[in-house]
Enzyme design. Structure first.
Site, PDB file in Angstrom:
ATOM      1  N   CYS B  51       1.898  -4.671   2.242  1.00 54.35           N
ATOM      2  CA  CYS B  51       1.612  -4.108   3.767  1.00 54.35           C
ATOM      3  C   CYS B  51       1.718  -2.617   3.556  1.00 54.35           C
ATOM      4  O   CYS B  51       1.986  -1.749   2.540  1.00 54.35           O
ATOM      5  CB  CYS B  51       2.734  -4.640   4.696  1.00 54.35           C
ATOM      6  N   ALA B  54       4.941  -1.052   2.451  1.00 51.35           N
ATOM      7  CA  ALA B  54       5.213  -1.289   0.986  1.00 51.35           C
ATOM      8  C   ALA B  54       4.347  -0.072   0.321  1.00 51.35           C
ATOM      9  O   ALA B  54       4.888   0.420  -0.602  1.00 51.35           O
ATOM     10  CB  ALA B  54       4.347  -2.579   0.285  1.00 51.35           C
ATOM     11  N   ARG B  85      10.691  -1.397  -8.406  1.00 51.62           N
ATOM     12  CA  ARG B  85       9.169  -1.081  -8.672  1.00 51.62           C
ATOM     13  C   ARG B  85       9.296  -0.274  -9.918  1.00 51.62           C
ATOM     14  O   ARG B  85       8.240  -0.002 -10.561  1.00 51.62           O
ATOM     15  CB  ARG B  85       8.528  -0.141  -7.467  1.00 51.62           C
ATOM     16  N   HIS B 182      -0.273   4.251   1.952  1.00 52.16           N
ATOM     17  CA  HIS B 182      -0.394   5.328   0.832  1.00 52.16           C
ATOM     18  C   HIS B 182      -0.971   6.540   1.690  1.00 52.16           C
ATOM     19  O   HIS B 182      -0.543   7.873   1.642  1.00 52.16           O
ATOM     20  CB  HIS B 182      -1.764   5.117  -0.077  1.00 52.16           C
TER      21      HIS B 182
END
Lengths: 454, 530
Positions: B51, B54, B85, B182
């Site tokens: 999503c 994230a 991550r 992003h």
């Protein structure tokens, strides 16, 4: 490592640092994976289920399937009815489960989607089922999600026909498939006909065969969930995790329940074995007595390496209470026991255990976090940590050995196959605990003190 | 019937209509058949996408090691994105925020009565305990729904504590994948961080590395090579990255774009605002790394730098020559499928090709059309309701900081040779018969495994064991299966070693028990031996 964590404790009322819990939906998915041919479905935006599948896969090193309603901004404004209708149709078309287990997310809870009415109105293919539960992420923890999903299945499926099936239902609590297998083995040894619900063994520890099965052999069957209503009795393991579904089944189908701690350690396993034996009217077989005797034998053999050693235990409430009980039986001091799950019962039960073994200076806290645990340790050190992966930063920062037990363990292998429950599970924990402490002695002692025989 | 048709015809008509736009099979190499991307996933389909949160917190902001990133929401989102991550970060002063997870852990009353008060208190506690220079707030789904004004809280915190505090409205339901997140993170860094430092202009060969998240230490390996050649790395977005460095990103002379998808917005905006040119690089793969280094040298155009670049390339290649040859022998002729991210499926095809592995299926989770087809399609991309919900910001040249390295004529000249503000995308490099799948899902992964029977499959944790259980070597391309680095020269060898290890691990030989292939029961025929 963690060098910004100060020794000085300050009360926090808003900031959670390094949590020791996660949110409800992941527990709901784990529960639903313990039902045969079930597709867990997350009614929310697709990031939730991506995180949950990721996390469960990292713990079990096995595929964790689940579908999503894939909310967009539009669905968040106008409600997710169309999304779930489309999703249910597609899941049955493409993945062909027997049952879809829907749980909500903080998104669909906040906008107030009425899943029950959505399910009533949707077209469900003949012979297929859709059940649901509410799992608002802003209430409780993954433990609540796990038992809420159990309640969802019971509400929709469990029925009393009036004719007993002569079985005992076992609610295993939030444990690994390895633990469920061990509980089932014990029940079989005591010749107790049982239904375990949920049962992730054979699903989340499925074997390598060269062929991927989306729905492996394991899991509680739908007809078994229905038949819970005709069971003679429920043994609900994990006093915090399993009480609500047991109470619901009692209310709904008049099946009485006995609430027991998770069978971790001698006395909790004794209680489990006794309850099963009473039910099946089968004397405890030599095989189990032998295992119990072996465990006590080991604990006498090795006691000098852990007696009065202090330990901090963190994780899920029932698991932590179980391990606390075992370490007390071993003569260790459970100096700090915490859970992130906000259940005050946890603190009371931990304090009862401290009192039973007359240990002093031990601290228990629910709704705690690993940051606070670390601060306690900075003020008064412990010899050992027991819990999941996320304590490894504390272990490194303070140079304390860590025994991994509970959930989540995302940095080691094999653990989910192996039990920590039952006499066998206790042997395994005693071995891990004594090895951790003895390895440390071997590492830290002077050359001339290195013992060849221990 | 081709594989594409076979796979798609299993869908119902509604799903078919959607998915057929996202799946193409290459008929003519080097051509662009076009693909649909960055649109909604079909509800119920087990997509691998995440999503907006994230993408914003997990991908772009999470790696900043000197920032306290507070997740404003219930506990899950912060918990899952904590330390998982592998964006490595090292702090000389020991003040490494990557070791901590901060969340407001919202409870029911916060949802009902609003969470701003709790957020303010959480900031107060963060300041008191950690005294950070910068706090970032990332919101999760319910925050947007209940209308907490996190931006107002951030302004309040800046005044109250004299620190930098930036809010990111990256609720999970925004956009259609991580990609929206992003973009939101790019906007926030551009608005509030880049250009706020007062460092003097850096030396001539200075660069920023954009879209390098230091997974498994990739960024460190890339930086090692660049420093060896003589470059100064001013800042990295955002692997092992820091707020302090990024403030001065505007002082660099060239931007290198590694992950095009997640960071091209900043590259473009820095070009407009500060005049800094950007080139697309790829430090994954030997051929690709050499080409990227040569393009960088060509950009600056100095003979000394070009010579030094060749010297370093020759030296690095010589050091790994024997190992490369050895692993070529182990991997040559194998086929691979690769499904990951928004840029990596392209990057890793280069690396696989270096070792003689052909990619037969490839796809992205959250790419846009330009990542598949090249940037020239950008003007043709149609906006839809979901992409319109992600803010586009426009920037103006900053007169005090705007500098151009190249004259317009020089720029024209160099753009013919090197990928200045260019990216040609993945599709054109793929072979005939290969399949390209956008927003690939569980079902399609299973189908493609059957049709193509690749020797190797690179994807993420969610389908890793689906693939492995099907009998195919499966390695994670998000986390590198907890190994790496895979970037640059040494990284390429690490990669080949790991892939060979997974191919040749003895356990594969035991999958079928002996009694399944040989008769195990011995007995006598009735009537005796004769």
């Amino acid at each position: 490592m963690l060098s910004m964590t100060p020794k000085e404790l300050k009360e926090r009322t808003a900031l959670r640092i390094n949590p020791c819990k996660t949110c409800q939906p992941v527990g709901a998915i784990y529960c639903a994976l313990g039902v045969h041919k079930c597709m867990p479905h997350s009614h929310g935006s697709q990031g939730c289920v991506s995180f949950h599948r990721m996390f469960l896969t990292r713990h079990f090193k096995d595929p964790a399937i689940a579908s999503t309603s894939s909310f967009t901004e539009g669905a968040s404004v106008f409600g997710g009815r169309t999304n779930i209708e489309t999703a249910v149709k597609n899941v049955f078309d493409i993945y062909d489960p027997d049952i879809i287990a829907v749980h909500t997310t903080c998104l669909s809870e906040t906008i107030g989607d009425d899943i029950n009415s959505f399910i009533q109105d949707m077209t469900i293919p003949e012979g297929k089922l859709v059940v649901h539960t509410n799992t608002p992420s802003y209430v409780g923890s993954h433990i609540n999600g796990f038992y809420n999903m159990m309640c969802g299945f019971i509400k929709y499926l469990s029925r009393k026909t009036g004719k007993s099936n002569g079985k005992i239902a076992i609610f295993p609590g939030f444990v690994n498939p390895g633990d469920m297998r061990e509980m089932k083995r014990i029940a079989s040894l005591l010749k107790a006909p049982f239904i375990m619900f949920p049962d992730t063994s054979g699903v989340m520890d499925a074997p390598m065969t060269g062929h991927y099965e989306m729905y492996p052999k394991g899991g509680t069957k739908i007809e078994e969930i229905a038949a819970l209503g005709d069971c003679e009795k429920v043994i609900a393991l994990g006093e915090i995790t399993s009480e609500e579904p047991a109470a619901l089944l009692e209310k709904q189908c008049k099946v009485p329940y006995e609430l027991l701690p998770l069978p971790i350690g001698i006395s909790a396993t004794d209680e489990f074995v006794t309850a099963l034996s009473k039910f099946s009217k089968c004397e405890v077989p030599y095989e189990l007595e032998e295992e119990r005797g072996q465990l006590i034998d080991i604990m006498l053999d090795a006691h000098q390496y852990y007696y009065k050693k202090s330990v901090a235990i963190y994780g899920d409430p029932d698991t932590v209470l179980g391990i606390t009980s075992l370490v007390l039986e071993m003569g260790m001091i459970p100096k700090y026991v915490i859970t992130g799950t906000p259940k005050e019962d946890f603190t009371r039960k931990a304090e009862e255990l401290f009192a039973r073994y007359s240990v002093e200076g031990c601290k228990a806290k629910a709704s705690a976090d690993l940051f606070e645990l670390h601060q306690w340790i900075k003020n008064e050190k412990v010899d050992l940590l027991i819990g999941g992966t996320h304590g490894k930063t504390i272990a490194r920062a303070e140079d304390i050995p860590l025994v991994r037990a509970g959930f989540p363990i995302i940095d080691r292998y094999v653990h989910s196959y192996m039990p920590i429950v039952g006499y066998k599970g206790a042997m395994r924990l005693v071995e891990m605990i004594s090895n951790a402490l003895m390895d440390r002695m071997d590492r830290d002692c002077a050359d001339e003190d290195l013992e060849i025989v221990m | 019937m081709d594989e594409r048709t076979k796979m798609l015809e299993k869908y119902s008509s509604r799903v078919y209509r959607n998915r057929k736009e996202h799946v193409i099979q290459i008929e003519e190499e080097g051509a662009n058949p076009g693909i649909m991307a960055n649109t909604r996933s079909v509800p119920g389909i087990m997509t691998n996408r995440g999503c907006c949160y994230a993408g914003c917190k997990g991908v772009v902001l999470g790696p900043l090691k000197d920032v306290a990133v507070i997740t404003h929401g219930p506990i899950g989102c912060g918990f899952y994105s904590w330390g998982t991550r592998r964006h490595k970060g090292k702090c000389e002063d020991g003040r490494n925020f990557l070791e901590y997870c901060f969340s407001t852990d919202m409870q029911e009353p916060d949802i009902v009565f609003g969470g701003e008060k709790k957020l303010k208190q959480a900031i107060a506690e963060t300041v008191e305990i950690f005294n950070p220079k910068c706090i970032m707030i990332c919101s999760t789904c319910p925050v947007g729904l209940i209308g907490d004004d996190i931006h107002a809280v951030a302004s309040w915190a800046e005044k109250e504590y004299g620190i930098k505090c930036i809010a990111f409205s990256c609720e999970g339901y925004k956009g259609v994948s991580q990609s929206g997140g992003h973009h939101i993170a790019n906007n926030g860094l551009m608005r509030h961080v880049i250009g706020t430092g007062d460092a003097p202009p850096a030396k001539r060969y200075s660069v920023n590395i954009l879209g390098e998240y230091n997974i498994g230490g990739d960024g460190w390996e890339t930086s090692r090579i660049l420093k060896r050649i003589g470059y100064d790395v001013i800042s990295v977005f955002t692997g092992d990255g820091s707020y302090e460095d990024i403030k001065n990103a505007h002082t660099a002379n060239l931007n290198l774009v590694q992950c095009h998808r997640s960071i091209n917005y900043i590259a473009e905006m820095m070009k407009t605002k500060y005049g800094i040119d950007w080139i697309k690089v790829n430090f994954i793969g030997l051929t690709a790394t050499c080409e990227s280094l040569r393009n960088m040298a060509k950009y600056f155009g100095d003979k000394e730098l070009i010579d030094r670049t060749e010297e370093v390339i020759a030296d690095e290649l010589a050091a790994i020559h024997d190992e490369v040859e050895y692993y070529k022998g182990k991997l040559k002729g194998k086929t691979a499928g690769i499904f990951v991210g928004g840029s990596r499926s392209h990057h890793y095809q280069n690396l696989l090709a270096d070792f003689g592995v052909e990619t037969v299926v490839a796809g992205y989770e959250f790419a846009h059309r330009d990542d598949y087809e090249g940037r020239e399609v950008i003007p043709d991309i149609k906006e839809d309701a979901d992409s319109k919900n992600i803010e586009q910001i426009t920037v103006e040249p900053d007169p005090s900081k705007y500098r151009e390295m190249l004259s317009p004529d020089e720029y024209e000249e160099k753009a013919k040779e090197i990928p200045l503000e260019q990216y040609k995308g993945m599709i054109r490099e793929m072979k005939k018969g290969a399949m390209v799948v956008d927003d690939f899902n569980h079902f399609e992964t299973e189908e493609l495994l059957k049709y193509y029977k690749p020797d190797l499959f690179f994807s993420g944790i969610k389908d890793k064991y689906v693939i492995q259980k099907s009998g195919v070597v499966s390695r994670q391309m998000h986390s590198y299966d907890y190994k790496g680095p895979y970037a640059g020269f040494k990284g390429a060898v690490n990669f080949a070693r790991d892939v060979a290890m997974s191919l040749y691990t003895p356990a594969w030989g035991f999958v079928t028990p002996p009694w399944k292939t040989k008769p195990m029961l011995q007995g006598k025929l009735a009537g005796g031996d004769k």
